[in-house]
Design a protein around this motif. Structure first.
Motif, short mmCIF file in Angstrom:
data_model
loop_
_atom_site.label_atom_id
_atom_site.label_comp_id
_atom_site.label_asym_id
_atom_site.label_seq_id
_atom_site.Cartn_x
_atom_site.Cartn_y
_atom_site.Cartn_z
N ASN A 7 0.84 -1.18 0.00
CA ASN A 7 0.00 0.00 0.00
C ASN A 7 0.89 1.25 0.00
O ASN A 7 1.85 1.35 0.77
CB ASN A 7 -0.89 0.01 1.25
CG ASN A 7 -1.87 1.17 1.25
OD1 ASN A 7 -2.90 1.12 0.60
ND2 ASN A 7 -1.54 2.22 1.99
N VAL A 8 0.56 2.19 -0.87
CA VAL A 8 1.33 3.44 -0.98
C VAL A 8 0.39 4.59 -0.66
O VAL A 8 -0.42 5.02 -1.51
CB VAL A 8 1.93 3.60 -2.41
CG1 VAL A 8 2.85 4.82 -2.45
CG2 VAL A 8 2.68 2.34 -2.82
N HIS A 9 0.46 5.08 0.57
CA HIS A 9 -0.49 6.10 1.00
C HIS A 9 -0.17 7.47 0.40
O HIS A 9 0.91 7.69 -0.16
CB HIS A 9 -0.57 6.17 2.53
CG HIS A 9 0.67 6.68 3.21
ND1 HIS A 9 1.01 8.01 3.26
CD2 HIS A 9 1.65 6.04 3.91
CE1 HIS A 9 2.13 8.18 3.94
NE2 HIS A 9 2.54 6.99 4.34
N GLY A 10 -1.10 8.39 0.54
CA GLY A 10 -0.96 9.70 -0.05
C GLY A 10 -0.18 10.69 0.80
O GLY A 10 0.24 10.38 1.92
N PHE A 11 0.01 11.87 0.26
CA PHE A 11 0.74 12.94 0.94
C PHE A 11 -0.07 13.47 2.11
O PHE A 11 -1.29 13.64 2.02
CB PHE A 11 1.00 14.07 -0.07
CG PHE A 11 1.83 15.20 0.47
CD1 PHE A 11 3.14 14.99 0.85
CD2 PHE A 11 1.30 16.47 0.58
CE1 PHE A 11 3.92 16.03 1.32
CE2 PHE A 11 2.07 17.52 1.05
CZ PHE A 11 3.37 17.30 1.43
N LEU A 12 0.59 13.68 3.24
CA LEU A 12 -0.05 14.15 4.47
C LEU A 12 -1.17 13.21 4.91
O LEU A 12 -2.17 13.64 5.48
CB LEU A 12 -0.59 15.58 4.31
CG LEU A 12 0.42 16.67 3.95
CD1 LEU A 12 -0.26 18.02 3.88
CD2 LEU A 12 1.58 16.70 4.95
N VAL A 69 -0.98 -0.68 -4.46
CA VAL A 69 -2.22 0.10 -4.47
C VAL A 69 -1.83 1.49 -3.97
O VAL A 69 -1.40 1.66 -2.83
CB VAL A 69 -3.34 -0.53 -3.62
CG1 VAL A 69 -2.89 -0.85 -2.20
CG2 VAL A 69 -4.57 0.36 -3.61
N GLY A 70 -1.95 2.47 -4.84
CA GLY A 70 -1.52 3.83 -4.53
C GLY A 70 -2.68 4.79 -4.45
O GLY A 70 -3.57 4.79 -5.30
N LEU A 91 -4.70 2.26 -8.79
CA LEU A 91 -4.56 3.69 -8.53
C LEU A 91 -5.89 4.25 -8.05
O LEU A 91 -6.87 4.26 -8.79
CB LEU A 91 -4.10 4.41 -9.79
CG LEU A 91 -2.91 3.75 -10.51
CD1 LEU A 91 -2.66 4.41 -11.85
CD2 LEU A 91 -1.66 3.79 -9.63
N VAL A 92 -5.92 4.70 -6.80
CA VAL A 92 -7.16 5.15 -6.16
C VAL A 92 -7.19 6.68 -6.13
O VAL A 92 -6.39 7.32 -5.43
CB VAL A 92 -7.27 4.59 -4.73
CG1 VAL A 92 -8.59 5.01 -4.09
CG2 VAL A 92 -7.14 3.07 -4.74
N ASN A 93 -8.09 7.27 -6.91
CA ASN A 93 -8.16 8.73 -7.04
C ASN A 93 -6.75 9.34 -7.14
O ASN A 93 -6.34 10.16 -6.31
CB ASN A 93 -8.91 9.34 -5.83
CG ASN A 93 -10.41 9.09 -5.88
OD1 ASN A 93 -10.98 8.87 -6.95
ND2 ASN A 93 -11.06 9.13 -4.73
#
Length: 205
Positions: A7-12, A69-70, A91-93
């Motif tokens: 899992n590749v989470h988003g910024f902040l 999954v990013g 790719l999620v949003n």
């Protein structure tokens, strides 16, 4: 057969948000052939990408396949990483032009999940520009997941950029993607069906 989902989470954002924990639990409960990890990414873009690449390099020989999954900016990272490692990504949003988004955060930033204070500088912007992929060459490598109620990004940008890629699009929702774990089976089958025939046979709640 054993596969790894990173899992590749988003910024902040958080590597242990509610949606990520739901996704992790859904995989644990239903897909015994898949290991799920969600590393805490550094706030600096280059270091975040280097960490994911390091994990892939270290784990590649331990698994039949590795998938990503990013989320949001993590989707931007995942597009670059998947393209350079011959792996698939959900790719999620996703952010389409990471260098443009990061310009909005130029200067001092605060991560509310970790209370870390850091700076986004010109070097960070230049790095994000350097990993930009102008045109998606292998459209079969990506599953695009969009909710049209995204209040932060314009979904039309992702639809245009990832045109021709497998796409799941829902009306409503938000940038966080409501009910993400409901699509676990679709994500898993996209990422790993070529490497684990038993995936479609396992019980799925």
């Amino acid at each position: 057969m054993k596969n790894l989902l990173i899992n590749v989470h988003g910024f902040l954002s958080s590597h242990e948000s509610e949606k990520i924990n739901d996704l992790r639990q859904c995989i644990i409960d239903n897909f015994k052939s898949i290991d799920f990890i969600s590393p805490k990414l550094p706030n600096t873009p280059e270091l975040a990408v280097e960490l994911i690449q390091k994990i892939i390099t270290e784990k590649r020989n331990d698994y039949d396949a590795i998938g990503l999954v990013g989320h949001s900016l993590g989707g931007y990272f995942s597009t670059y990483i998947a393209s350079n490692n011959n792996i698939k990504a959900v790719l999620v949003n996703p952010v389409v032009r990471g260098y443009e988004i990061m310009c909005e955060f130029f200067g001092e930033c605060h991560n509310p999940h970790t209370n870390e204070v850091f700076e986004i500088n010109e070097q960070d912007i230049e790095y994000l520009l350097s990993i930009n992929i102008e045109t998606i060459a292998d459209k079969g490598r990506f599953l695009l997941m969009l909710q049209m109620g995204d209040e932060i990004l314009d979904p039309k940008d992702a639809l245009a950029y990832y045109q021709g890629c497998t796409t799941i699009m829902e009306q409503g929702g938000n940038h966080d993607f409501v009910g993400l774990s409901n699509h676990t089976k679709s994500m898993v089958n996209f990422l790993f069906s070529e490497h684990a025939e038993e995936i479609t046979l396992e019980r799925f709640r």
